[in-house]
Design a protein around this motif. Structure first.
Motif, PDB file in Angstrom:
ATOM      1  N   ARG A 157      43.903   6.183  61.392  1.00 34.89           N
ATOM      2  CA  ARG A 157      44.291   7.029  59.861  1.00 34.89           C
ATOM      3  C   ARG A 157      44.239   6.003  58.842  1.00 34.89           C
ATOM      4  N   GLN A 158      44.756   4.813  59.447  1.00 37.22           N
ATOM      5  CA  GLN A 158      44.988   3.894  57.915  1.00 37.22           C
ATOM      6  C   GLN A 158      43.787   3.015  57.750  1.00 37.22           C
ATOM      7  N   VAL A 159      42.745   3.077  58.693  1.00 32.43           N
ATOM      8  CA  VAL A 159      41.673   2.075  58.402  1.00 32.43           C
ATOM      9  C   VAL A 159      40.444   3.164  58.498  1.00 32.43           C
ATOM     10  N   GLY A 160      39.908   3.412  57.209  1.00 30.22           N
ATOM     11  CA  GLY A 160      38.621   4.174  57.296  1.00 30.22           C
ATOM     12  C   GLY A 160      37.476   3.581  57.846  1.00 30.22           C
ATOM     13  N   LEU A 161      36.524   3.942  58.279  1.00 26.98           N
ATOM     14  CA  LEU A 161      35.199   3.395  58.369  1.00 26.98           C
ATOM     15  C   LEU A 161      34.175   4.313  58.354  1.00 26.98           C
ATOM     16  N   VAL A 162      33.077   4.030  57.271  1.00 27.20           N
ATOM     17  CA  VAL A 162      32.058   4.650  57.226  1.00 27.20           C
ATOM     18  C   VAL A 162      30.705   3.744  57.259  1.00 27.20           C
ATOM     19  N   PHE A 163      29.905   4.571  58.273  1.00 24.00           N
ATOM     20  CA  PHE A 163      28.730   3.706  58.800  1.00 24.00           C
ATOM     21  C   PHE A 163      27.506   4.167  58.109  1.00 24.00           C
ATOM     22  N   GLN A 164      26.477   3.275  58.072  1.00 21.43           N
ATOM     23  CA  GLN A 164      25.115   3.472  57.490  1.00 21.43           C
ATOM     24  C   GLN A 164      24.659   4.883  57.881  1.00 21.43           C
ATOM     25  N   ALA A 165      24.859   5.476  59.087  1.00 18.12           N
ATOM     26  CA  ALA A 165      24.376   6.829  59.456  1.00 18.12           C
ATOM     27  C   ALA A 165      25.659   7.665  58.850  1.00 18.12           C
ATOM     28  N   TYR A 166      25.396   8.687  58.160  1.00 16.20           N
ATOM     29  CA  TYR A 166      26.271   9.525  57.485  1.00 16.20           C
ATOM     30  C   TYR A 166      27.493  10.007  58.348  1.00 16.20           C
ATOM     31  N   ASN A 167      26.922  10.444  59.728  1.00 15.04           N
ATOM     32  CA  ASN A 167      27.884  10.962  60.485  1.00 15.04           C
ATOM     33  C   ASN A 167      28.860  12.149  60.227  1.00 15.04           C
ATOM     34  N   LEU A 168      28.212  12.748  59.299  1.00 13.15           N
ATOM     35  CA  LEU A 168      28.623  14.273  58.935  1.00 13.15           C
ATOM     36  C   LEU A 168      28.509  15.346  59.981  1.00 13.15           C
ATOM     37  N   PHE A 169      29.310  16.300  60.147  1.00 11.61           N
ATOM     38  CA  PHE A 169      29.268  17.437  60.967  1.00 11.61           C
ATOM     39  C   PHE A 169      27.922  18.167  60.473  1.00 11.61           C
ATOM     40  N   ALA A 170      26.823  18.462  61.163  1.00 15.12           N
ATOM     41  CA  ALA A 170      25.830  19.361  60.736  1.00 15.12           C
ATOM     42  C   ALA A 170      26.228  20.432  60.641  1.00 15.12           C
ATOM     43  N   HIS A 171      26.917  21.130  61.383  1.00 16.14           N
ATOM     44  CA  HIS A 171      26.986  22.630  61.557  1.00 16.14           C
ATOM     45  C   HIS A 171      28.247  23.095  60.569  1.00 16.14           C
ATOM     46  N   LEU A 172      28.595  21.954  59.729  1.00 19.43           N
ATOM     47  CA  LEU A 172      29.820  22.426  58.627  1.00 19.43           C
ATOM     48  C   LEU A 172      29.486  22.081  57.274  1.00 19.43           C
ATOM     49  N   SER A 173      29.785  22.863  56.379  1.00 25.39           N
ATOM     50  CA  SER A 173      29.490  22.437  55.035  1.00 25.39           C
ATOM     51  C   SER A 173      29.986  21.230  54.422  1.00 25.39           C
ATOM     52  N   ILE A 174      29.787  20.622  53.450  1.00 23.32           N
ATOM     53  CA  ILE A 174      30.298  19.452  53.020  1.00 23.32           C
ATOM     54  C   ILE A 174      31.678  19.603  52.629  1.00 23.32           C
ATOM     55  N   LEU A 175      32.040  20.587  52.148  1.00 22.99           N
ATOM     56  CA  LEU A 175      33.769  21.059  51.898  1.00 22.99           C
ATOM     57  C   LEU A 175      34.111  21.020  53.200  1.00 22.99           C
ATOM     58  N   GLU A 176      33.718  21.820  54.258  1.00 23.49           N
ATOM     59  CA  GLU A 176      34.297  21.873  55.477  1.00 23.49           C
ATOM     60  C   GLU A 176      34.445  20.456  56.219  1.00 23.49           C
ATOM     61  N   ASN A 177      33.488  19.494  56.007  1.00 29.50           N
ATOM     62  CA  ASN A 177      33.587  18.161  56.465  1.00 29.50           C
ATOM     63  C   ASN A 177      35.014  17.380  56.110  1.00 29.50           C
TER      64      ASN A 177
END
Length: 252
Positions: free
Chosen positions: A83-103
């Motif tokens: 929770r204290q150390v955020g990690l963002v990958f080169q693959a976006y890893n967004l949930f495809a079945h959720l809107s970006i707001l819901e993500n």
């Protein structure tokens, strides 16, 4: 520049997969509000280093301190550390079945404990900050790669991490979309976010990072203030690496 307090202190970090040593005694520091850029060839250990700091990979030896807490201690609550150390990958890893707001609201509700209304308000404010409020109800596959990556970064930022780790977040993007993501990182730096990022965008590292670390074969070959690092590299391996990348950029 005047540095804030040290928030990350990596000491003698080693990581092996089976008998293959990937990280070989890494010492690294990140201070509050600082951007540290990790550069190096594929296979140099950049991604593995970020994954060990986020506790996605168990270390073989050494220690990792976050705000003076030994987070490499096996007794720590790993979920709390993430929770204290955020990690963002080169693959976006967004949930495809959720809107970006819901993500974004999903993370705010389940990790930060916000109610639906507060989570939505905060998520909309974050999307507005990156010019995507009008896309709030769109699904990831309806957005460009740059828009998806900016959303993924904002999802991590929404949790207000102590440290944000970015792993080659522009490498999967078309060249014309890279600038969108780099502009966001520049804005986050201006807002005081502490960032450790693996990148192959040398001009961005030179202009925006405070400190640059060159990894090769799991070892730090050279590090220093960004402008000095690029204008006056000291180690032959660093000089060779930078010359090769600049030649490659010139051929494109």
């Amino acid at each position: 520049m005047i540095l804030g307090p040290m928030i990350l202190n990596v000491k003698g970090l080693e990581k092996s997969f089976d008998d293959k040593a990937v990280l070989k005694g890494i010492d690294l520091e990140v201070y509050r509000g600082q951007i540290v850029a990790l550069i190096g060839s594929s296979g140099s250990g950049k991604s593995t280093l970020l994954r060990t700091i986020n506790l996605l990979e168990e270390i073989s030896d050494g220690q990792i301190f976050l705000n003076d807490e030994d987070i490499s201690d096996p007794r720590v609550d790993q979920d709390e550390i993430r929770r204290q150390v955020g990690l963002v990958f080169q693959a976006y890893n967004l949930f495809a079945h959720l809107s970006i707001l819901e993500n974004i609201t999903l993370a705010l509700r389940h990790v930060k404990g916000l109610n639906q209304a507060d989570a939505k308000a905060k998520a909309l404010a974050l999307l507005d900050r990156i010019g995507l409020a009008d896309k709030a109800d769109s699904y990831p596959d309806k957005l460009s790669g740059g828009q998806q990556q900016r959303t993924a970064i904002m999802r991590a930022v929404a949790l207000e991490p102590t440290l944000l780790l970015l792993d080659e977040v522009t490498s999967a993007l078309d060249p014309e979309l890279v600038g969108e993501v780099l502009e966001l990182i520049k804005d986050l730096k201006a807002g005081g976010t502490s960032i450790l990022m693996a990148t192959h965008e040398l001009s961005f590292a030179r202009d925006v990072a405070d400190w640059v670390v060159f990894l090769d074969g799991g070892v730090i070959i050279e590090e220093g203030p960004a402008k000095e690092f690029f204008s006056n590299p000291q180690q032959p391996r660093t000089i060779e690496f930078l010359q090769r990348l600049r030649r490659r950029a010139g051929d494109q």
